[in-house]
Enzyme design. Structure first.
Site, PDB file in Angstrom:
ATOM      1  N   HIS A  13       0.873  -1.191   0.000  1.00  0.00           N
ATOM      2  CA  HIS A  13       0.000   0.000   0.000  1.00  0.00           C
ATOM      3  C   HIS A  13       0.897   1.224   0.000  1.00  0.00           C
ATOM      4  O   HIS A  13       1.521   1.548   1.017  1.00  0.00           O
ATOM      5  CB  HIS A  13      -0.892   0.011   1.247  1.00  0.00           C
ATOM      6  N   HIS A  15       1.393   5.446  -1.802  1.00  0.00           N
ATOM      7  CA  HIS A  15       0.913   6.555  -2.623  1.00  0.00           C
ATOM      8  C   HIS A  15       2.114   7.222  -3.297  1.00  0.00           C
ATOM      9  O   HIS A  15       3.024   7.702  -2.611  1.00  0.00           O
ATOM     10  CB  HIS A  15       0.183   7.590  -1.758  1.00  0.00           C
ATOM     11  N   LYS A  99      -9.647  -0.831  -5.319  1.00  0.00           N
ATOM     12  CA  LYS A  99      -9.673  -0.127  -4.041  1.00  0.00           C
ATOM     13  C   LYS A  99     -11.054   0.464  -3.788  1.00  0.00           C
ATOM     14  O   LYS A  99     -11.593   1.196  -4.622  1.00  0.00           O
ATOM     15  CB  LYS A  99      -8.634   0.997  -4.036  1.00  0.00           C
ATOM     16  N   HIS A 136     -10.604   0.728   2.349  1.00  0.00           N
ATOM     17  CA  HIS A 136     -10.335   1.725   3.380  1.00  0.00           C
ATOM     18  C   HIS A 136     -11.440   1.551   4.400  1.00  0.00           C
ATOM     19  O   HIS A 136     -12.589   1.940   4.165  1.00  0.00           O
ATOM     20  CB  HIS A 136     -10.329   3.132   2.792  1.00  0.00           C
ATOM     21  N   HIS A 174      -4.462  -0.706   6.150  1.00  0.00           N
ATOM     22  CA  HIS A 174      -4.006   0.121   7.269  1.00  0.00           C
ATOM     23  C   HIS A 174      -4.895  -0.036   8.499  1.00  0.00           C
ATOM     24  O   HIS A 174      -5.450   0.930   9.028  1.00  0.00           O
ATOM     25  CB  HIS A 174      -3.863   1.590   6.872  1.00  0.00           C
ATOM     26  N   ASP A 247       1.387   2.673   3.501  1.00  0.00           N
ATOM     27  CA  ASP A 247       0.517   3.844   3.325  1.00  0.00           C
ATOM     28  C   ASP A 247       1.351   5.119   3.336  1.00  0.00           C
ATOM     29  O   ASP A 247       0.899   6.164   3.812  1.00  0.00           O
ATOM     30  CB  ASP A 247      -0.569   3.890   4.398  1.00  0.00           C
TER      31      ASP A 247
END
Length: 361
Positions: A13, A15, A99, A136, A174, A247
């Site tokens: 995970h 970004h 996602k 999420h 997460h 994350d």
């Protein structure tokens, strides 16, 4: 222990953002990790197979030539997602997962899901073809306390979904609470959970005690310390359902240090050093490799990496990595609030870009 040799890890995970930010942050992941699940919450989001191909092309163009790294793309689930396009992206090797963002849950999530029934055709198709769903795991109802939103999501959304589609492969991303850890541990092995580096280290005091510290603000927000300890127990337990998803989420300081600061912590440059510290504290260095290199890889059905990395423990703490400069502005690196004594010994040509020490820029 002075050195620890482990299979090269993967990040399940991360970004990267896009444009100048991506060019600056990508090498900090690709230097240490062989693969990473790349989040799709750009503006506009990565919704279709064509979007994923285009984004992957941009990532590969920004990758340092000496880095051996594979981005694993995800599609952003919307209430208008076409199941045929989603399935084609998976079956053609374009997208590894989908996602699910509840609308309004985090950065660039306005296009997310408001009514789970409206995405059931896509989820049913995913269950049939074995495509994982990354969630999420928070509700966004204004009447639900922010510290309770993960537990309520499990009760209202995740558990009913898993009962409705028991064959669906799900990653609760997460995870931040004992509720989440206990739920995942109670499920069959077609459910996994990622745990971030920072949630193993900080609790909500880091964000709020003694003043508001925006660089420790993330979503899901850090919880009370009993939850952090539950995450540590899960990460170091050897349970194959739990694996690393950093994350790592960069924002420029100007967007963090403001009246309505962005959620996200940039951990890519020092994640492995911090994790070695955590696992050493827990007397579990022998289980670090499973958490960062095996469990996630096995869950996604991919071959384990063949190359190794060496972690070295230094007698003298390393200089802290304060921030990096990007074409969009300065990004602060996660400060774990303890001296970092572990270092990744990179093979020739794979050293990460230099970091700017605190107070020197």
């Amino acid at each position: 222990m002075k050195t620890l040799t482990i299979t090269r890890p993967d990040d399940w995970h991360v970004h990267f953002r896009d444009g100048p930010m991506m060019h600056a942050v990508l090498p900090h992941t690709s230097a240490d990790f062989a693969r990473a699940i790349v989040m799709p919450n750009l503006e506009p989001p990565v919704v279709t197979k064509a979007d994923a191909i285009a984004y992957r092309t941009r990532i590969l163009a920004a990758l340092p030539s000496e880095h051996d790294f594979t981005p694993l793309m995800t599609l952003y689930l919307t209430e208008s997602t076409e199941p045929d396009d989603l399935a084609a992206a998976f079956e053609e090797g374009v997208a590894t997962a989908v996602k699910l963002y509840p609308a309004g849950a985090t950065t660039n999530s306005a296009s997310g899901v408001r009514d789970i029934d409206k995405v059931m055709p896509a989820l049913e198709r995913m269950a049939r073809i074995g495509m994982p769903l990354c969630v999420h795991g928070e509700v966004t109802d204004s009447d639900i306390d922010i510290f309770d939103r993960e537990a309520v999501f499990i009760e209202r959304v995740l558990d009913p979904l898993c009962r409705r589609l028991p064959e669906l492969r799900v990653v609760m991303e997460h995870v931040t609470t004992k509720d989440g850890v206990d739920y995942v541990a109670s499920q069959p092995e077609n459910m996994g959970a990622t745990i971030t580096t920072h949630h193993l280290i900080i609790n909500r005091n880091a964000v709020l005690a003694g003043g508001i510290r925006p660089h420790y603000y993330c979503l899901p927000v850090a919880k009370r310390d009993s939850h952090r300890l539950a995450l540590r127990n899960a990460a170091t337990s050897g349970d194959k359902r739990f694996f690393l998803g950093t994350d790592s989420a960069p924002h420029v300081d100007a967007a963090k240090q403001t009246a309505c600061g962005c959620a996200g912590i940039f951990t890519a440059p020092n994640t492995l050093a911090c994790l070695a510290h955590v696992f050493e504290e827990e007397g579990a260095l022998d289980r670090l490799e499973a958490f960062v290199s095996f469990n996630g890889t096995d869950f996604y059905g991919l071959p384990r990496n063949r190359t190794k990395i060496v972690l070295e423990r230094k007698d003298t703490p390393l200089a802290p990595a304060g921030h990096i400069e990007t074409g969009d502005g300065t990004v602060t690196v996660f400060d774990p609030m303890f001296p970092i004594q572990w270092n990744v010994a990179h093979a020739a040509g794979t050293a990460p870009p230099s970091l700017v020490a605190k107070g020197t820029a």
